[in-house]
Structures are given as C-alpha cells and as structure tokens.
Design a protein around this motif. Structure first.
Motif, short mmCIF file in Angstrom:
data_model
loop_
_atom_site.label_atom_id
_atom_site.label_comp_id
_atom_site.label_asym_id
_atom_site.label_seq_id
_atom_site.Cartn_x
_atom_site.Cartn_y
_atom_site.Cartn_z
N ILE A 129 0.89 -1.17 0.00
CA ILE A 129 0.00 0.00 0.00
C ILE A 129 0.92 1.21 0.00
O ILE A 129 1.77 1.36 0.88
N ARG A 130 0.76 2.09 -0.97
CA ARG A 130 1.73 3.15 -1.22
C ARG A 130 1.67 4.35 -0.27
O ARG A 130 2.65 5.07 -0.12
N SER A 131 0.53 4.58 0.35
CA SER A 131 0.43 5.78 1.20
C SER A 131 -0.62 5.57 2.29
O SER A 131 -1.45 4.66 2.21
N GLU A 163 -4.06 6.00 0.76
CA GLU A 163 -4.55 4.80 0.10
C GLU A 163 -5.02 3.78 1.15
O GLU A 163 -6.06 3.14 0.99
N ARG A 190 -8.38 4.81 2.50
CA ARG A 190 -9.42 4.50 1.51
C ARG A 190 -9.77 3.02 1.54
O ARG A 190 -10.94 2.64 1.52
N LEU A 191 -8.76 2.18 1.62
CA LEU A 191 -9.00 0.73 1.67
C LEU A 191 -9.76 0.34 2.94
O LEU A 191 -10.69 -0.46 2.89
N ASP A 236 -12.71 -1.07 1.12
CA ASP A 236 -12.37 -2.39 0.62
C ASP A 236 -12.97 -3.48 1.50
O ASP A 236 -12.96 -3.40 2.72
#
Length: 137
Positions: free
Chosen positions: A44-46, A49, A52-53, A57
């Motif tokens: 996970i890049r940030s 992100e 948000r997941l 998700d």
C-alpha cells in the motif's frame, strides 16, 4: 463524574479503560490486516490509500464495527452527553459482544478469532479487554 454516584463512576472509568484498550487493539488489528493485504495485493503506497482501503475495501470490512463502536463510546463520553448508568452498562455489554471471537460464528467473529490465533499481540490485548469487561463493580 461525581462521587455521589459511585456505581456510575466505576462504570464510567471502566468504559474509559475499555475504550483505551480497544483503541490499541483496533490499531493492531488494522496493522495485522494491512500486513495480510500487502502479502496478497502488494504494498500500500500511502496512508491515504490505506485509509481509503479501510473505509471501502471488503478486506477490511470486518473491522468497521470496531471503528464505529469506538466512535459510539466517544459520543457517550462527550461532555455534550449525560451518560447514565444504564447507557454505560449497555456499552460495556456491547463491547463484550463485539469482542467475541468464534471459529464458526459471523464473518467478523471468525476473522477476529483468526487474528487472535495468528498474532500473540492481538491475543494479549483481547485478554486484557476481556479481563476489564469481566471485572465486577
């Protein structure tokens, strides 16, 4: 709380302790699920992100009731609210229900059970909260 209401003071303090322990547990559960997610889907890049997941998700959906319950406790403990003994007891009972792992229960209960089995930190935190919730006033 006023010392003129000892049962409420005790429940209020226990609710604060449960909240603090639940925050630590929630953070560890998120970290553990992030580790599993990254093993399956890549890094996970940030933090954005990741947030948000967590919010959207399916992988993290079982953790949302924990987040929502922490907010519920915060609202009850807010100076804007007037917490009653009944409300404090209801929240403590709800915490017990939320923190019930099960090998064959709901998806949340099963995933919580598996998290406890795979991560000694989660197992320890679960035991701490369980002791808090089992304490008689």
């Amino acid at each position: 709380m006023s010392s003129t209401h000892p049962p409420l003071d005790i429940r209020f303090q226990r609710l604060r302790e449960v909240r603090a322990a639940l925050l630590r547990l929630h953070k560890r559960l998120l970290d553990s699920e992030r580790e599993g997610y990254e093993q399956s889907h890549g890094r996970i890049r940030s933090n954005g992100e990741f947030l948000r997941l967590v919010l959207e998700d399916e992988w993290f959906s079982w953790l949302r009731p924990f987040s929502q319950f922490i907010v519920k406790i915060d609202e009850a403990l807010s100076p804007k609210e007037s917490i009653t003994l009944q409300k404090a007891d209801e929240l403590l009972k709800e915490a017990s229900s939320l923190l019930t792992p099960s090998e064959e229960g709901s998806d949340r209960e099963q995933r919580y059970y598996r998290a406890i089995q795979r991560d000694p930190d989660i197992a320890f935190m679960h035991a701490q909260i369980s002791r808090l919730l089992a304490t008689e006033s």
